[in-house]
Scaffold this motif. Sequence first.
Motif, PDB file in Angstrom:
ATOM      1  N   PRO A 151      -6.782 -10.312  -8.112  1.00 44.12           N
ATOM      2  CA  PRO A 151      -7.671  -9.629  -9.061  1.00 44.12           C
ATOM      3  C   PRO A 151      -9.133  -9.650  -8.627  1.00 44.12           C
ATOM      4  CG  PRO A 151      -6.154 -11.099 -10.204  1.00 44.12           C
ATOM      5  CD  PRO A 151      -6.018 -11.397  -8.742  1.00 44.12           C
ATOM      6  N   ASN A 165      -1.280  -6.649 -15.126  1.00 44.67           N
ATOM      7  CA  ASN A 165      -1.890  -6.285 -13.845  1.00 44.67           C
ATOM      8  C   ASN A 165      -1.772  -4.797 -13.557  1.00 44.67           C
ATOM      9  OD1 ASN A 165      -2.645  -8.880 -13.335  1.00 44.67           O
ATOM     10  ND2 ASN A 165      -1.111  -9.282 -11.757  1.00 44.67           N
ATOM     11  N   ALA A 182       0.303  -4.198  -7.694  1.00 41.69           N
ATOM     12  CA  ALA A 182      -0.237  -5.304  -8.485  1.00 41.69           C
ATOM     13  C   ALA A 182       0.834  -6.074  -9.244  1.00 41.69           C
ATOM     14  CB  ALA A 182      -1.279  -4.774  -9.474  1.00 41.69           C
TER      15      ALA A 182
END
Length: 450
Positions: free
Chosen positions: A81, A384, A419
Amino acid sequence: MQDVSISSLALAPAPPAASPPGEKPALAAVALGLLTLLAAAADADVARARLSLYCALALLSGGALGWAWLAFGKREAGWHPHDLWRRPSTSRGAVAWATGVALTGFYVVVYWFPWLLTNLIRALDPFSQWARHRAADQWFLYGTFYTMAVLVMGGRALWKYRFSRYHLARTASVMFFQLGFGFLLPGLLLALQRPEFYFTYFWPLKYDYLFPGTVSQLLHNGGLGVFMVFWGAAMSFLATPVLTYFFGKRWYCAWVCGCGGLAETAGDAYRHLSDKSRQAWRWEVRLVYPILGLITLLTVLLWLGASGAVPALGVVTGPLGQFYGFAIGSVFSGIVGVGFYPLLGSRVWCRFGCPMAAYLGLLQKHFSRFRISTNGGQCISCGNCSNACEMGIDVKQYAQRGEPIVRAACVGCGLCATACPRGVLNLENGPREGRLTGSAFIHADSLRIL
């Protein structure tokens, strides 16, 4: 008395520094490059301004690439992230606002006050003479800066996503098309005394390519001009539907388009800022499809006027064309589309204003084989995927229910799948049968706890 260090009992780690110490020299080079660029813009001496400009570009490029290597190249490859929501530059903090104001101001100057850039433009004259056999203007300056941004920040993306062959290929593709087809080839055409033409832009994005005046001008330029007209029409009405049927709109929006190329490279750090609310989606529908309808109507009216069937149409098409060029072509696509990257995300223009995205989106949603399949049984609701979506799609809501994502807005960048820590999402070009069918989901009532 001996000091005893006590480790923190906090569950969450402490917020990171705004910039780690190792990255500060690279960021200092970027800051120095910006100051040198301002000095070049204010220097009336052409030779000195040229030297300052080249030094500024070297500092900006070297600093940005050095920072990318320190930030991404030295750590373990994979999705991180990177604390985007805790950095003032990527969480609508003071740095983000300052960046947005600077970008917006640059576009205003380029469009309406180019005389303020005279020193920079004159400094690029030798390069323009070499590339196009003509003096530089504000659009050559803008194209140079734009292409450098895609290439340099594309280098950053290559470091960041080096673990994914899909993203490496996608990033290399947008870098290639911007440099070759968006910058070098149009300049070469001008050097050969041919019309400037961008082979990667088609109607309705490059709306004037199918206007009667443009078509007539191209047809008077021999065989190459005839090919340009054929290319624009074939790509708009034949190749685009066919390619979108097989691959969705990602073949263009995430692999070819210069606007998407800038968003995927220079705008990558701001993708999480896209508004995921239902209200934002409503505004998206209210804006992007009427803009597509407006440019379609304008094109039809212009051809009717050119045919002589309705001579009075000139009274309507002139002001309508001027309004579209100012409000959509300049303000929306440039000032808002790029200037608001640090505040609204990197795909504001693509979501709310681009007629090409609207055209491709309709084809993708109703006629394409492309979809993103989900496996709801494995989703852990980490979010995510939604955080990575630059088009404002709340991917998590689909993943939780095991529903495939068939949305007109999706550009198929694939970051949501990248992700995901559980491999829930998968980009597919499967058959249209069962395209909207969700994955098998084990309901809680079917479970037995022994």
